[in-house]
Design a protein around this motif. Sequence first.
Motif, PDB file in Angstrom:
ATOM      1  N   GLN A  21     140.383 -22.215  69.776  1.00 26.23           N
ATOM      2  CA  GLN A  21     140.504 -23.674  69.879  1.00 26.23           C
ATOM      3  C   GLN A  21     141.211 -24.039  71.171  1.00 26.23           C
ATOM      4  OE1 GLN A  21     142.590 -25.483  66.581  1.00 26.23           O
ATOM      5  NE2 GLN A  21     141.281 -27.293  66.637  1.00 26.23           N
ATOM      6  N   HIS A  22     140.545 -24.871  71.974  1.00 24.01           N
ATOM      7  CA  HIS A  22     141.110 -25.318  73.241  1.00 24.01           C
ATOM      8  C   HIS A  22     142.285 -26.260  72.966  1.00 24.01           C
ATOM      9  CE1 HIS A  22     141.206 -27.263  77.254  1.00 24.01           C
ATOM     10  NE2 HIS A  22     140.692 -26.092  77.671  1.00 24.01           N
ATOM     11  N   LYS A  23     143.123 -26.445  73.962  1.00 20.77           N
ATOM     12  CA  LYS A  23     144.290 -27.318  73.789  1.00 20.77           C
ATOM     13  C   LYS A  23     143.903 -28.754  73.471  1.00 20.77           C
ATOM     14  CE  LYS A  23     144.769 -27.963  78.820  1.00 20.77           C
ATOM     15  NZ  LYS A  23     145.686 -27.771  79.979  1.00 20.77           N
ATOM     16  N   ASN A  24     142.647 -29.125  73.794  1.00 22.70           N
ATOM     17  CA  ASN A  24     142.180 -30.470  73.450  1.00 22.70           C
ATOM     18  C   ASN A  24     141.662 -30.560  72.015  1.00 22.70           C
ATOM     19  OD1 ASN A  24     139.745 -29.153  73.528  1.00 22.70           O
ATOM     20  ND2 ASN A  24     138.905 -30.272  75.300  1.00 22.70           N
ATOM     21  N   GLY A  25     141.728 -29.407  71.276  1.00 22.02           N
ATOM     22  CA  GLY A  25     141.333 -29.407  69.867  1.00 22.02           C
ATOM     23  C   GLY A  25     139.907 -28.960  69.614  1.00 22.02           C
ATOM     24  N   ILE A  26     139.104 -28.846  70.662  1.00 20.40           N
ATOM     25  CA  ILE A  26     137.698 -28.452  70.505  1.00 20.40           C
ATOM     26  C   ILE A  26     137.597 -26.917  70.402  1.00 20.40           C
ATOM     27  CG2 ILE A  26     135.398 -28.464  71.543  1.00 20.40           C
ATOM     28  CD1 ILE A  26     136.359 -31.180  70.545  1.00 20.40           C
ATOM     29  N   GLY A  44     131.677 -28.199  70.341  1.00 22.03           N
ATOM     30  CA  GLY A  44     131.625 -29.651  70.178  1.00 22.03           C
ATOM     31  C   GLY A  44     132.253 -30.201  68.917  1.00 22.03           C
ATOM     32  N   THR A  45     133.199 -29.477  68.333  1.00 26.53           N
ATOM     33  CA  THR A  45     133.847 -29.958  67.111  1.00 26.53           C
ATOM     34  C   THR A  45     135.278 -29.429  67.055  1.00 26.53           C
ATOM     35  OG1 THR A  45     133.749 -30.015  64.682  1.00 26.53           O
ATOM     36  CG2 THR A  45     132.980 -28.002  65.767  1.00 26.53           C
ATOM     37  N   SER A  46     136.128 -30.200  66.414  1.00 23.87           N
ATOM     38  CA  SER A  46     137.516 -29.780  66.196  1.00 23.87           C
ATOM     39  C   SER A  46     137.699 -29.274  64.765  1.00 23.87           C
ATOM     40  CB  SER A  46     138.477 -30.950  66.467  1.00 23.87           C
ATOM     41  OG  SER A  46     138.159 -32.064  65.627  1.00 23.87           O
ATOM     42  N   ASP A  47     136.642 -29.321  63.993  1.00 22.37           N
ATOM     43  CA  ASP A  47     136.684 -28.851  62.606  1.00 22.37           C
ATOM     44  C   ASP A  47     136.333 -27.358  62.557  1.00 22.37           C
ATOM     45  OD1 ASP A  47     134.908 -28.391  59.898  1.00 22.37           O
ATOM     46  OD2 ASP A  47     136.658 -29.667  59.554  1.00 22.37           O
ATOM     47  N   GLN A  48     137.206 -26.535  61.996  1.00 29.16           N
ATOM     48  CA  GLN A  48     137.008 -25.088  62.007  1.00 29.16           C
ATOM     49  C   GLN A  48     135.777 -24.658  61.220  1.00 29.16           C
ATOM     50  OE1 GLN A  48     140.462 -22.849  60.858  1.00 29.16           O
ATOM     51  NE2 GLN A  48     139.389 -20.892  60.909  1.00 29.16           N
ATOM     52  N   ALA A  49     135.566 -25.231  60.042  1.00 30.20           N
ATOM     53  CA  ALA A  49     134.413 -24.859  59.220  1.00 30.20           C
ATOM     54  C   ALA A  49     133.110 -25.213  59.924  1.00 30.20           C
ATOM     55  CB  ALA A  49     134.486 -25.552  57.853  1.00 30.20           C
ATOM     56  N   ALA A  51     132.742 -25.438  63.132  1.00 26.41           N
ATOM     57  CA  ALA A  51     132.625 -24.542  64.282  1.00 26.41           C
ATOM     58  C   ALA A  51     131.989 -23.214  63.869  1.00 26.41           C
ATOM     59  CB  ALA A  51     134.002 -24.304  64.899  1.00 26.41           C
ATOM     60  N   ARG A  52     132.385 -22.684  62.718  1.00 25.62           N
ATOM     61  CA  ARG A  52     131.826 -21.414  62.253  1.00 25.62           C
ATOM     62  C   ARG A  52     130.330 -21.563  61.955  1.00 25.62           C
ATOM     63  NH1 ARG A  52     135.754 -17.601  60.607  1.00 25.62           N
ATOM     64  NH2 ARG A  52     134.213 -16.605  59.272  1.00 25.62           N
ATOM     65  N   SER A  53     129.948 -22.737  61.467  1.00 26.29           N
ATOM     66  CA  SER A  53     128.532 -22.986  61.202  1.00 26.29           C
ATOM     67  C   SER A  53     127.748 -23.071  62.511  1.00 26.29           C
ATOM     68  CB  SER A  53     128.376 -24.282  60.400  1.00 26.29           C
ATOM     69  OG  SER A  53     127.008 -24.613  60.232  1.00 26.29           O
ATOM     70  N   ARG A  54     128.318 -23.732  63.493  1.00 35.54           N
ATOM     71  CA  ARG A  54     127.624 -23.920  64.764  1.00 35.54           C
ATOM     72  C   ARG A  54     127.508 -22.625  65.565  1.00 35.54           C
ATOM     73  NH1 ARG A  54     129.547 -29.902  67.062  1.00 35.54           N
ATOM     74  NH2 ARG A  54     128.897 -31.072  65.191  1.00 35.54           N
ATOM     75  N   VAL A  55     128.462 -21.701  65.385  1.00 35.71           N
ATOM     76  CA  VAL A  55     128.354 -20.439  66.119  1.00 35.71           C
ATOM     77  C   VAL A  55     127.161 -19.640  65.603  1.00 35.71           C
ATOM     78  CG1 VAL A  55     129.797 -18.900  64.702  1.00 35.71           C
ATOM     79  CG2 VAL A  55     129.743 -18.615  67.171  1.00 35.71           C
ATOM     80  N   SER A  56     126.795 -19.802  64.332  1.00 38.80           N
ATOM     81  CA  SER A  56     125.604 -19.142  63.802  1.00 38.80           C
ATOM     82  C   SER A  56     124.346 -19.676  64.492  1.00 38.80           C
ATOM     83  CB  SER A  56     125.504 -19.356  62.295  1.00 38.80           C
ATOM     84  OG  SER A  56     126.592 -18.743  61.628  1.00 38.80           O
ATOM     85  N   GLU A  57     124.312 -20.993  64.716  1.00 41.19           N
ATOM     86  CA  GLU A  57     123.176 -21.597  65.418  1.00 41.19           C
ATOM     87  C   GLU A  57     123.135 -21.106  66.872  1.00 41.19           C
ATOM     88  OE1 GLU A  57     123.468 -25.812  65.055  1.00 41.19           O
ATOM     89  OE2 GLU A  57     123.686 -25.763  62.867  1.00 41.19           O
ATOM     90  N   LEU A  58     124.312 -21.015  67.488  1.00 41.97           N
ATOM     91  CA  LEU A  58     124.388 -20.517  68.867  1.00 41.97           C
ATOM     92  C   LEU A  58     123.889 -19.079  68.935  1.00 41.97           C
ATOM     93  CD1 LEU A  58     125.371 -20.754  71.832  1.00 41.97           C
ATOM     94  CD2 LEU A  58     127.635 -20.015  71.016  1.00 41.97           C
ATOM     95  N   ASP A  59     124.286 -18.274  67.974  1.00 40.72           N
ATOM     96  CA  ASP A  59     123.873 -16.869  67.930  1.00 40.72           C
ATOM     97  C   ASP A  59     122.353 -16.763  67.851  1.00 40.72           C
ATOM     98  OD1 ASP A  59     124.835 -13.943  67.425  1.00 40.72           O
ATOM     99  OD2 ASP A  59     123.379 -14.313  65.843  1.00 40.72           O
TER     100      ASP A  59
END
Length: 395
Positions: A21-26, A44-49, A51-59
């Motif tokens: 998580q960046h210092k800006n919360g993203i 593009g999100t500050s929500d951890q859950a 973020a984990r979902s979006r990393v699957s899409e990125l993968d």
Amino acid sequence: MPKKRTRQVIQCPHFRWVLYQHKNGIWYADGRSNSPDLGRHSLGTSDQAEARSRVSELDLNKAVKQGLVDKSLLDRDSKALLQIAAGRRLYEEYTRRPLSVGGPRESTRKRYRAVLDKFVPFCTNQKIQYWNQVTDELLDRYASWLEIREYAHATQCFEIATILQINKYLVEKSHLPPEALIKKSVPKIQESTTYCWKPEEVKALFKACEDPELIWLRNVLITLAYTGMRISELAGLRWNDIDFEANKISLTDESKKKSLKGRNKRTIKSGYSRRFPIHPDLQPILNSIERQDDGLVFHGSRGGKIKPDVVRTVLIRDLLKPLADRFPSPDGEVGFIDGRLHSFRHYFCSVCANNNIPERILMDWLGHKDSKMISRYYHLNEKTSTEQMSKIQIV
């Protein structure tokens, strides 16, 4: 003092990502440890859950870009994609339901596991990551893969039928979308295509096992030939199953017993326990085997537990192929080179039929209530008997 960043390592189906998580919360995903370097990406999100979902899409997007998966997967909701390992876990959990509610026997579950133990690595080799990618065409390639590795026709049919069964279950339970259902049929085996050894071939196989490195295999093959046991039954045979005083071997089906401490339940394919006499020629073989602490009778070349697939591989590599020129197979016909471990069960049956062992007794020895295989050899024996009668000149 600024708050220390939290880093999480996420192993996705295709790549490894470090989430922070960046210092800006993203939240960001760092893929630079992969080969090739996949760089860093904002999720593009500050929500951890989220973020984990979006990393699957990125993968998945990176996998498509690298040519690891078909780009058609991008048209689907990533949450609807079922990973191969996850689908396997779901199905194996389903098969563990009790017998009382229709669950399969442990011996059947072992056969399913053996199929998946081959199919999952095959999928990895084919760059198949999701059950959504398992298609009719992929199963055709899998059948060809089994054919190249000299698996019997009946085995190929069972393997494909098992994968179709898993596919149907995953669709019916909504783990896969309806369009993922594979509409493929597998021909039902009406008659056994298993080759039955001839006496001279069996003698040659035993002779070829006299090498000290293959004595373990010789003990296995002789026992199969003199008992008609299945290789799975032989692999689980224990010293307390053998009563040398009564000259009997007992195979007990334990599927309906309470859990046994220290070992798995033994299950017999037919579901019935059975007891049969020890042939006089088999007794010295059993007596010559050194006993080990695990209680099992037979062990592999290195002293470990017998694995049917390993025995099969050694049989083909070290015995059948070297002896193939000595026992050539007719063109287009099943012959010596096509024989397998189950061929010894057929051989035992044929020898019993030729020696006029009553069919009912043989069925008890083999654990059959009804058997087309046994009837086949007795019918052949009757045909031979008729042919011999016709040669007799009375006057």
